[in-house]
Design a protein around this motif. Structure first.
Motif, PDB file in Angstrom:
ATOM      1  N   HIS A  27      -7.216 -11.160 -30.692  1.00  0.00           N
ATOM      2  CA  HIS A  27      -7.203  -9.796 -31.674  1.00  0.00           C
ATOM      3  C   HIS A  27      -7.411 -10.268 -32.992  1.00  0.00           C
ATOM      4  CE1 HIS A  27      -4.988  -7.848 -28.121  1.00  0.00           C
ATOM      5  NE2 HIS A  27      -6.101  -7.631 -27.979  1.00  0.00           N
ATOM      6  N   GLN A  54     -13.254  -2.232 -33.628  1.00  0.00           N
ATOM      7  CA  GLN A  54     -14.228  -2.818 -32.890  1.00  0.00           C
ATOM      8  C   GLN A  54     -14.002  -3.613 -31.861  1.00  0.00           C
ATOM      9  OE1 GLN A  54     -16.519  -6.233 -34.686  1.00  0.00           O
ATOM     10  NE2 GLN A  54     -18.048  -4.821 -35.275  1.00  0.00           N
ATOM     11  N   ARG A  55     -14.842  -3.290 -30.641  1.00  0.00           N
ATOM     12  CA  ARG A  55     -14.519  -4.064 -29.323  1.00  0.00           C
ATOM     13  C   ARG A  55     -14.634  -5.487 -29.509  1.00  0.00           C
ATOM     14  NH1 ARG A  55     -16.468  -0.593 -24.248  1.00  0.00           N
ATOM     15  NH2 ARG A  55     -14.777   0.759 -24.953  1.00  0.00           N
ATOM     16  N   HIS A  66     -22.954  -1.781 -19.903  1.00  0.00           N
ATOM     17  CA  HIS A  66     -21.872  -2.487 -19.646  1.00  0.00           C
ATOM     18  C   HIS A  66     -21.770  -2.986 -18.305  1.00  0.00           C
ATOM     19  CE1 HIS A  66     -19.993  -0.333 -23.231  1.00  0.00           C
ATOM     20  NE2 HIS A  66     -19.161  -1.227 -23.283  1.00  0.00           N
ATOM     21  N   ALA A 109     -11.404  -8.755 -31.060  1.00  0.00           N
ATOM     22  CA  ALA A 109     -11.331  -7.386 -31.163  1.00  0.00           C
ATOM     23  C   ALA A 109     -10.618  -7.150 -32.297  1.00  0.00           C
ATOM     24  CB  ALA A 109     -10.436  -6.601 -30.018  1.00  0.00           C
ATOM     25  N   GLU A 124      -8.298   0.580 -31.602  1.00  0.00           N
ATOM     26  CA  GLU A 124      -9.435  -0.546 -31.520  1.00  0.00           C
ATOM     27  C   GLU A 124     -10.396  -0.114 -32.440  1.00  0.00           C
ATOM     28  OE1 GLU A 124     -11.158  -3.150 -28.141  1.00  0.00           O
ATOM     29  OE2 GLU A 124     -11.865  -1.108 -28.100  1.00  0.00           O
ATOM     30  N   TYR A 164     -15.322  -9.156 -27.085  1.00  0.00           N
ATOM     31  CA  TYR A 164     -15.773  -9.298 -25.703  1.00  0.00           C
ATOM     32  C   TYR A 164     -15.593 -10.852 -25.705  1.00  0.00           C
ATOM     33  CZ  TYR A 164     -18.526  -4.975 -25.795  1.00  0.00           C
ATOM     34  OH  TYR A 164     -18.656  -3.535 -25.722  1.00  0.00           O
ATOM     35  N   ALA A 200      -7.363  -3.979 -25.501  1.00  0.00           N
ATOM     36  CA  ALA A 200      -6.688  -4.201 -26.839  1.00  0.00           C
ATOM     37  C   ALA A 200      -5.866  -2.762 -27.195  1.00  0.00           C
ATOM     38  CB  ALA A 200      -8.008  -3.913 -27.874  1.00  0.00           C
ATOM     39  N   GLU A 201      -6.134  -1.830 -26.913  1.00  0.00           N
ATOM     40  CA  GLU A 201      -5.222  -0.433 -27.267  1.00  0.00           C
ATOM     41  C   GLU A 201      -4.139  -0.617 -26.340  1.00  0.00           C
ATOM     42  OE1 GLU A 201      -5.258   4.323 -28.096  1.00  0.00           O
ATOM     43  OE2 GLU A 201      -7.449   3.154 -27.803  1.00  0.00           O
ATOM     44  N   PRO A 207     -15.129  -6.554 -21.900  1.00  0.00           N
ATOM     45  CA  PRO A 207     -14.714  -6.500 -23.235  1.00  0.00           C
ATOM     46  C   PRO A 207     -12.918  -6.833 -22.945  1.00  0.00           C
ATOM     47  CG  PRO A 207     -14.545  -4.476 -21.545  1.00  0.00           C
ATOM     48  CD  PRO A 207     -15.466  -5.776 -20.995  1.00  0.00           C
TER      49      PRO A 207
END
Length: 199
Positions: free
Chosen positions: A155, A176-177, A132, A189, A174, A179, A145-146, A142
């Motif tokens: 999204h 799948q992340r 990362h 995401a 989430e 990017y 999302a959450e 990234p």
């Protein structure tokens, strides 16, 4: 009798005046002469040939200039394509140089006998952080999302879940992340979205 003679002379004089014609030779001569003001001079054949040669020379010069400009533009286009290709290759080389240390870490992890599963898990966490960090250097981040409000631009809703535990139209979790590369979305995401049930 003398009076009659005088009248006869007057009548003869009037007759002679009636038969007199205006002089025509001068008018005819002037009509036959060309009007210098109305007509222009006719250019000699030599002057016309000179003008034609000049026009041909100018045309040849313009064609030569157009050919040179076209050749310069073609060379510029080829140089630009070559520079773009080189830029892509060097950019890819830079990205690979950033990612190679992660590959080294994975190779070492596979070749090392872990004392325990916990040690192996810790090693994987270190490699994940290293990966990362490398992506961040390349401008890859990234997508949040959450707990965030659902945004269809970044999204992708996989499921709508009826619940009161999360705010309406907010991301529950989430799957799948996603990017982004700077401001460009690489992939959205995959998320589940909360939906408050109707009363």
């Amino acid at each position: 009798m003398p009076a009659k003679k005088h009248n006869g002379s007057s009548a003869e004089a009037e007759l002679n005046l009636d038969h007199e014609l205006p002089p025509a030779e001068e008018n005819n001569a002037s009509a036959l002469q060309p009007d210098a003001e109305a007509g222009g001079k006719v250019a000699p054949a030599e002057d016309l040939e000179t003008e034609l040669e000049r026009a041909r020379s100018e045309r040849a010069a313009y064609l030569d200039r157009a050919a040179r400009i076209q050749a310069e533009f073609e060379n510029y286009r080829k140089r630009s394509e070559k520079q773009q290709q080189e830029f892509k290759e060097y950019a890819l080389a830079g990205a690979m140089t950033t990612l190679l240390p992660i590959l080294d870490s994975l190779d070492r992890a596979l070749n090392t006998k872990a004392a325990s599963l916990e040690d192996f898990h810790s090693g994987i966490e270190l490699i994940d952080k290293q990966f990362h960090d490398a992506l961040a250097k390349l401008g890859v981040q990234p997508v949040p999302a959450e707990g965030e409000p659902f945004d269809p631009n970044v999204h992708q809703a996989i499921q709508m879940v009826d619940t009161d535990e999360v705010e309406d139209n907010h991301v529950i979790d989430e799957l799948q992340r996603g990017y982004k590369l700077k401001d460009r979305l690489l992939r959205p995401a995959m998320v589940r979205v909360a939906r408050h049930p109707k009363p």
